[in-house]
Design an enzyme around this catalytic site. Structure first.
Site, PDB file in Angstrom:
ATOM      1  CG  HIS A  43      61.184  35.988  18.996  1.00 23.82           C
ATOM      2  ND1 HIS A  43      61.071  36.898  17.957  1.00 23.82           N
ATOM      3  CD2 HIS A  43      62.411  35.418  18.845  1.00 23.82           C
ATOM      4  CE1 HIS A  43      62.169  36.860  17.212  1.00 23.82           C
ATOM      5  NE2 HIS A  43      62.991  35.973  17.741  1.00 23.82           N
ATOM      6  CG  ASP A 148      58.083  38.445  16.941  1.00 19.86           C
ATOM      7  OD1 ASP A 148      58.638  38.527  15.830  1.00 19.86           O
ATOM      8  OD2 ASP A 148      58.706  38.254  17.997  1.00 19.86           O
TER       9      ASP A 148
END
Length: 489
Positions: A43, A148
């Site tokens: 991520h 995110d």
């Protein structure tokens, strides 16, 4: 005969070049972008690469995280150096100490549950992040937050700041997100017929059973309501890869804007290091034949049992194919904590026995550069989306061995829809040890068969098209231009 390292792809260098299109729409500095990644390598890496692309438009960029994870991001990034880009600023915020246990390969699910304490600790980033956003909002015309999807609760205060807006970054494929909506809505005929291309979804797409445990599902669910507060969605993909699924997402969420602005990672880079400074794996690749080596890596969250490591080792040896195998324990929440780090054991004498055909790398390896090397011809992978995008971008076919999360569905996209890979380990056999003969057959199919050559040809063609899409005037570049124009309006 030695193949001196030379990236096989076009010379367009995203690291330095600001295109005329960028200059024409160069925004003023009264717009700033704040990135909020989830503290897990796949991520962090994707959003850091995106921060580079946004910064190239002369927009000030701020990256939020703990000191540990910001250091991790900068230490592991490949193809560029964040320290050389003055308009990217990192903010090291403090969270209370969290447990950072080692991975447990004997868990019922392969999902890295040992990272959950780190994920839960991110809730303490909310207040310092909100304070940063308020400070920036008083100094600029617009604050844009790109977070995110699993950090939505951390940035929930954006809605209280008049000149701020947020955009959700999805770290997985549009295909996987599409299937999550199918799971939630039911795979009705009317749903699947929303786009003709969607009819070609294979009938045996894996369910979510075994992909995640209940605790991570609860964590994801807790973020869902906050993701509704965003002004749009960003994806590390290209419409040439996933157009039908992007079309579906636009239909199912018609009130949100959607941008496919990938690949985020550099699509070309020049080796600026002196030869002696290059990683040992790259030097070894220099002396191999073109497309002759399979790169073996299962990402930063996979934990294998000793028995599985042994079978994989013997399988690579029996395949009789050249290989680079990254063999290291999965990341902990704090990757710099060396306590309880287990050295993964290989059969006695193994490394000496295979020295003529391969090498085992036990530290962090430059995956993007390895995939971009002209001697690399295949990637045995867990099919994390970050790894998939890097492999596709570099034109390297994939041997799929999915472990958890979205990976089984990414494997379907790669092998059955894009047809640039083969299944090495069937997801339906995830609870069994993959034996050496299974590994050897799969590797030979990818690296030394006519079918594998066809996959490689398709991968190289798709990779070339994807790289061109990020050049000036390319489809992905235009979509990125469109997003920058939108936030700079």
């Amino acid at each position: 005969m030695a193949n001196h390292y030379q990236h096989p792809h076009p010379s367009h260098d995203q690291n330095q070049t600001i295109t005329p299109a960028m200059m024409m729409m160069k925004p003023s500095h009264d717009v700033v972008v704040v990135f909020v990644p989830l503290p897990a390598q796949g991520h962090i890496n994707q959003l850091l690469h995106l921060s580079r692309l946004v910064a190239a438009y002369d927009i000030p960029v701020h990256v939020v995280g703990t000191a540990i994870h910001n250091h991790q991001a900068k230490a592991r990034v490949q193809g560029w150096d964040p320290n050389t880009i003055p308009n990217i600023q990192f903010h090291d915020f403090t969270v209370p100490p969290f447990p950072s246990p080692p991975p447990n390969p004997s868990n019922q699910h392969n999902f890295p549950s040992h990272l959950l304490p780190c994920f839960h600790a991110t809730r303490h980033l909310r207040q310092p992040t909100a304070a940063l956003l308020r400070r920036l909002s008083s100094q600029t015309r617009r604050v844009v937050v790109i977070h995110d999807s699993l950090m939505a609760s951390v940035v929930q205060d954006v809605v209280c700041i008049q000149n701020a807006e947020s955009y959700t970054f999805h770290s997985i494929s549009a295909f996987a997100i599409f299937l999550f909506y199918c799971d939630g809505m039911g795979k009705t005929t009317s749903l699947l017929e929303m786009d003709d291309s969607v009819k070609y979804i294979p009938n045996d797409v894996p369910s979510l059973q075994g992909c995640m445990n209940s605790e991570i599902l609860d964590f994801i669910a807790a973020q869902y309501e906050f993701n509704k507060l965003n002004s749009g969605n960003l994806y590390n993909t290209s419409r040439m890869l996933e157009r039908p699924y992007m079309n579906f997402l636009a239909r199912i969420l018609p009130n949100k804007k959607h941008w496919a602005v990938g690949p985020f990672n550099p699509v070309s880079f020049l080796d600026k290091k002196m030869p002696n400074d290059r990683h040992v794996s790259l030097k070894w690749l220099d002396n191999q034949d073109p497309r002759s080596v399979i790169y073996v890596s299962f990402g930063t969250t996979t934990a294998f049992t000793d028995e599985q490591i042994k079978e994989l080792a013997f399988g690579l040896e029996q395949s009789n194919q050249k290989f680079i195998w990254v063999l290291r324990e999965a990341d902990k929440g704090n990757v710099f904590d060396k306590n309880q780090v287990k050295k993964l054991e290989l059969p006695k004498g193994y490394e000496d026995r295979v020295r003529h055909m391969g090498m085992v790398v036990r530290e962090w390896a430059p995956q993007l550069e390895i995939l971009g090397h002209s001697s690399t011809g295949g990637f045995l992978s867990h099919c994390g989306w970050n790894s998939c995008v890097e492999s596709i971008t570099m034109g390297v076919p994939i041997g799929a061995w999915p472990m958890h999360s979205d990976q089984p569905r990414n494997a379907v996209l790669v092998t059955k829809l894009l047809r640039i890979g083969t299944v090495i380990r069937e997801w339906s056999h995830r609870d069994d040890v993959a034996r050496a003969d299974t590994v050897a057959r799969g590797v030979r199919k990818l690296m030394a068969s006519e079918e594998g050559n066809e996959m490689r040809k398709r991968a190289e063609e798709l990779g070339g098209a994807l790289r061109r899409s990020m050049a000036e005037g390319g489809s992905s570049r235009k979509e990125l231009d469109c997003f920058i124009a939108h936030i700079s309006r």
